[in-house]
Design an enzyme around this catalytic site. Structure first.
Site, mmCIF file in Angstrom:
data_model
loop_
_atom_site.group_PDB
_atom_site.id
_atom_site.type_symbol
_atom_site.label_atom_id
_atom_site.label_comp_id
_atom_site.label_asym_id
_atom_site.label_seq_id
_atom_site.Cartn_x
_atom_site.Cartn_y
_atom_site.Cartn_z
ATOM 1 N N ASP A 155 -29.736 -32.084 27.047
ATOM 2 C CA ASP A 155 -31.049 -31.784 27.584
ATOM 3 C C ASP A 155 -31.920 -33.018 27.070
ATOM 4 O O ASP A 155 -32.943 -33.710 27.634
ATOM 5 C CB ASP A 155 -31.562 -30.545 27.151
ATOM 6 C CG ASP A 155 -32.633 -30.120 28.022
ATOM 7 O OD1 ASP A 155 -33.129 -30.683 28.952
ATOM 8 O OD2 ASP A 155 -33.354 -28.885 27.577
ATOM 9 N N ASP A 156 -31.861 -33.241 25.479
ATOM 10 C CA ASP A 156 -32.751 -34.234 24.831
ATOM 11 C C ASP A 156 -32.475 -35.417 25.397
ATOM 12 O O ASP A 156 -33.267 -36.426 25.854
ATOM 13 C CB ASP A 156 -32.629 -34.167 23.383
ATOM 14 C CG ASP A 156 -33.385 -32.981 22.695
ATOM 15 O OD1 ASP A 156 -34.607 -33.172 22.383
ATOM 16 O OD2 ASP A 156 -33.009 -31.830 22.728
#
Length: 695
Positions: A393-394
Site C-alpha cells: 500500500d505504501d
C-alpha cells in the site's frame, strides 16, 4: 453588496490555505510525521515495561501520564477503543492498573468510577488474551489460565500450514518474543512487591478468590458446537499444558537461542522491531529474560527507539502504537500534486523525493522473501524505517506521488523496482494484502491466542483498490510509451486480475469493505479511485459494479453535505456508511469516489466540497502537530472521530494528518474536474501550467 464567490473560487482559497498549513507542518523541509492516536493500552504497556525492568519514573513523568489517562476516561468510568466509544474491559483494567502503579489514589472519583464499571460488567472475566498475558507477568492472573505459546513453533517447516511465516507480519513480530516470555513465566514486582498471587487489583474482581477463568470452553462443551479446527487447536493447547508447556523437554535451550537470534537479526539499525509497539515491548522483555543486561547495545538502542514513540503536550504524556512518517509523507505528496499548486522544482518537494529514495527497501532484509525468494526488493514501508516489513500500500502511494509530480520518472530505477516488487506481491487470488504474500490461512485465528482474529494478512479491497489505481496511473501515463512494452502488458494483466477480485468481492449493497480505514466509505473510495482507469464501453460487468458503488456513496451522504461512518459498521454491516457525524477525511474519500464518474456540478459533489470549504478552520484538528509543528499559518480541518483501523473490532487509530491531506486531495481533484468543465473562469491563470493529475 459583494457578489457571492463561486464554489471553485472558495475551493481555490481553501487549497491555498491548506498548502500553507502543510508547509508549516513539514519536518526538516522534507517529510511529514503526524501523531498516531489510539487507545490507552499502548501507554499502559509502556508503563508495564518500565515497571518490569525496574525503571523508576520522575514525578513530572507520573504527572504527565496521570493527566493523559484521566482525559481518556468515558463518563461511565470506562476506557474505550476510541473517544466516545463504549467501554472496553481490557482497556479499562490496563488504564486502572497504570494509574494505580503511578500512585494515583484509588479513592479518587475517576478510580471509583472505573472500578464500578469493572464490577458492574464483571469485566475481569472478559479481558482479552493479551491483557491476561501482561497481568500474569505481575502475578495478577494465573499463568495456568493463559494459552500456551510453545517455542517448538520455531521448528515448524516453512511448507507447513502452521509455522511462524504463515502468521501475518505483525502477529509474527509480536508472538515470537512472547514464546520466550511464556517459557519463563516471570513475576515482576508491583508497588506492593512481587507475588505469584498478587492482590494489587483484587478490588476489580467480584470474587477475587477465584481468578481461574478459562480462556476457552472445555473440549466436551465444544463438541457439536465448534468446528474441528477450533477443537483441534484447543486440544493441542490442553495437551501442551498437561506436559508443562514442554519447558523441560530436550532442545529448549537451543530453541530459546533460535528465538534470540531471530529477534536480534530483526532489529533495525534504528533500534526498532517491526515498527509497532507490541513487538518492541515483547522483544525487550524476552531478551532481558534471556540474560541481556539493560546496558547491552541491543537493549539500549531498543529503549531509545521506544522513546521515539513518546508524545508530550498540554494533554499529558503518552505513547503511540506506531509512527507513520513515510505514509504521511507519501499521502501528502499525492495531495500536493492533486491540488496543483506546487511546482515540481519546489525545494520542499525535491527534498521530499530525495527523502523517499533513501528509504526504499533495497537490502537483504524482509520476511516477505521466505515465500518470494526470487523477487527483487524495492518496496517502501509505513514507518520512517522498517526494512523488514515494507508494504504494498505504501509502495503504491509513493509511486503515485513520484509519478504525479515527475511523470518523466516513470522509467527510473526506483519506480521500476517498486513496480516489480508490488507485481511480485500480488496474491494467487488476484488481489493484494498489506505486508505478506498468500497469507490467508484464516484457520489460524482459531488458536486460543487468536481472540483478536488478526493472525493473517489476506487480500483486502482497500489495498487492492490502491494497487489498481497505481497500476492504472502507470499504464495511462503520458510517458508510458517510454516503458518496455512487455512490462506494460504485465502491468495490465496484473491490474485485470486485481479488478476481477474486486468485482467478485463487492458487497451486495454496492460498497467494498475497508481493512485499514473506516470502513466501507474508505474501501469504496480506494476501489473507485482505481477502477476508472479501466472503464470502457462494452464492459457491462465493470460499469454495473461502478454504478452500484456510486449510487451507494450518494445514498449515505448526510444532510450537511458530508459523510460519516462509525466504527460500529465493523460489527454490523447494516451500519455501512452510517453512525457518525460528518468527518473531513470520510467526506474527502467520498468525493474522490464520485469525481471520476459524475459531473463537477453533481449535487453530491458540490455539497461535499461545500462542506469541506465551510469547515476548514485556522486551528484545524485539535490533534494536529503537538511537537511544535502546529501550523501558525494556513488552515486545516477539525476531526475528533477515529477514521483509521488497526484491527477491526479491536484497534482503531486516528492519523492526525488524515483530516488534512485527504481533503486537499479531494478539493484538488474537484477543481481539476471543474476546470475541465469550464467552471473555473478567472482561475484559469492560476491553474495553467501545472501538471495535470489524472483524476
Amino acid at each position: 453588496m459583494m457578489p457571492t464567490k463561486s464554489l471553485p473560487d472558495r475551493t481555490m482559497e481553501a487549497l491555498k490555505e491548506a498548502v500553507q498549513y502543510a508547509y508549516e507542518c513539514q519536518f526538516d523541509n522534507d517529510h511529514w510525521s503526524g501523531e498516531v492516536h489510539s487507545n490507552p493500552i499502548f501507554t499502559a504497556e509502556y508503563l508495564f515495561l518500565r515497571q518490569a525492568l525496574g525503571l523508576d519514573f520522575t514525578q513530572d513523568e507520573k504527572d504527565g501520564f496521570i493527566r493523559w489517562f484521566l482525559l481518556q476516561q468515558n463518563e461511565d468510568g470506562s476506557y474505550g477503543l476510541a473517544p466516545d466509544y463504549p467501554g472496553d474491559p481490557s482497556t479499562t483494567v490496563e488504564s486502572y492498573l497504570s494509574l494505580k502503579m503511578l500512585g494515583y489514589p484509588i479513592d479518587k472519583p475517576e478510580m471509583v468510577q472505573a472500578r464500578d464499571y469493572m464490577l458492574r460488567t464483571d469485566g475481569m472475566k472478559n479481558v482479552r488474551i493479551f491483557t491476561r498475558f501482561f497481568l500474569a507477568t505481575f502475578g495478577l492472573w494465573p499463568w495456568d489460565y493463559i494459552p500456551q505459546l510453545p517455542l517448538e513453533l520455531m521448528l515448524m517447516p516453512q511448507r507447513s500450514p502452521v509455522n511462524i511465516y504463515t502468521l501475518s507480519s505483525w502477529a509474527r513480530a509480536t508472538c515470537i518474543p512472547l514464546l520466550v516470555v511464556r517459557h519463563h513465566q516471570p513475576i515482576y514486582a508491583l508497588p506492593n512487591g512481587a507475588h505469584k498471587d498478587n492482590d494489587f487489583l483484587d478490588e476489580l474482581w467480584n470474587d477475587p478468590s477465584n481468578k481461574k477463568i478459562p480462556y476457552s470452553q472445555s473440549l466436551w462443551q465444544m463438541v457439536g458446537k465448534e468446528d474441528l479446527t477450533t477443537i483441534a487447536f484447543t486440544a493441542a493447547d490442553k495437551v501442551i499444558s498437561l506436559l508443562g508447556g514442554f519447558r523441560k523437554f530436550p532442545g529448549r535451550r537451543y530453541l530459546r537461542r533460535t528465538v534470540v537470534d531471530w529477534l536480534v537479526m530483526h532489529q533495525e539499525h534504528s533500534g526498532d522491531w517491526g515498527g509497532y509497539w507490541p513487538p518492541m515491548h515483547g522483544t525487550i522483555l524476552a531478551l532481558v529474560l534471556e540474560g541481556f543486561p539493560l546496558n547491552h547495545p541491543v537493549i539500549r538502542s531498543g529503549m531509545e527507539a521506544v522513546e521515539r514513540y513518546a508524545m508530550h503536550d498540554k494533554n499529558g504524556r503518552r505513547y503511540q502504537a506506531t509512527t507513520c512518517a513515510l505514509w504521511d509523507t507519501a499521502v501528502m505528496t499525492v495531495a500536493l500534486a492533486d491540488c496543483g499548486l506546487v511546482r515540481p522544482n519546489n525545494v520542499r518537494l525535491t527534498n521530499t523525493v530525495e527523502w523517499f529514495l533513501k528509504r526504499q527497501c533495497r537490502g537483504t532484509e524482509g520476511d516477505w522473501r521466505v515465500y518470494r525468494p526470487e523477487l527483487q526488493p524495492g518496496g517502501w514501508s509505513f514507518q520512517d524505517i522498517d526494512n523488514w516489513y515494507p508494504d504494498v500500500d505504501d509502495t503504491a502511494i509513493v509511486i503515485l506521488g513520484l509519478l504525479k509530480h515527475y511523470p518523466t520518472s516513470i522509467n527510473s530505477e526506483h519506480i521500476i523496482r517498486g513496480m516489480n516488487w508490488i507485481l511480485g506481491m500480488q496474491n494467487p487470488d488476484g488481489g493484494w494484502a498489506a505486508f505478506d504474500w498468500n497469507n490467508d490461512k484464516l484457520f489460524l485465528n482459531k488458536i486460543p491466542f487468536g481472540d483478536m482474529e488478526s493472525l493473517c494478512d489476506p487480500t483486502t479491497a482497500d489495498v487492492t483498490g490502491r494497487l489498481v489505481e497505481c497500476l492504472g496511473h502507470f499504464i495511462r501515463s503520458p510517458h508510458a510509451h517510454t516503458v518496455d512494452a512487455d512490462f506494460l502488458r504485465t502491468v495490465e494483466t496484473s491490474a485485470q486480475r486485481g479488478i476481477r477480485w474486486l468485482l467478485d468481492n463487492q458487497e451486495p449493497f454496492g460498497a467494498w469493505w475497508g481493512r485499514w480505514g473506516v470502513n466501507y466509505v474508505y474501501g469504496t473510495s480506494n476501489v473507485l479511485s482505481g477502477l476508472h482507469y479501466f472503464m470502457h464501453k462494452g464492459d457491462d460487468e465493470l460499469n454495473l459494479a461502478i454504478s452500484r458503488a456510486v449510487e451507494w456513496v450518494k445514498s449515505v451522504q448526510l444532510e450537511d453535505g458530508g459523510w460519516g461512518e462509525g466504527l460500529s459498521s465493523y460489527d454490523d454491516p447494516a451500519l455501512a456508511g452510517k453512525g457518525s457525524p460528518s468527518t473531513a477525511s470520510q467526506t474527502a474519500w467520498s468525493i474522490m469516489s464520485l469525481i471520476p464518474y459524475v459531473p463537477a456540478t453533481d449535487p453530491a459533489v458540490t455539497r461535499g466540497v461545500d462542506f469541506l470549504v465551510r469547515f476548514q478552520t485556522l486551528l484545524g484538528s485539535d490533534h494536529a502537530y503537538d511537537r511544535g509543528k502546529t501550523g501558525k499559518n494556513g488552515k486545516s480541518w477539525p476531526e475528533d472521530y477515529y477514521t483509521g483501523t488497526g484491527f477491526p473490532g479491536h484497534l482503531y487509530l486516528q492519523y492526525c494528518l488524515n483530516p488534512h491531506y485527504w481533503p486537499m486531495m479531494a478539493l484538488g481533484r474537484y477543481l481539476r474536474k471543474a476546470k475541465g468543465a469550464g467552471l473555473t473562469g478567472h482561475l484559469e491563470d492560476e491553474l495553467e501550467g501545472f501538471p495535470e493529475p489524472v483524476v
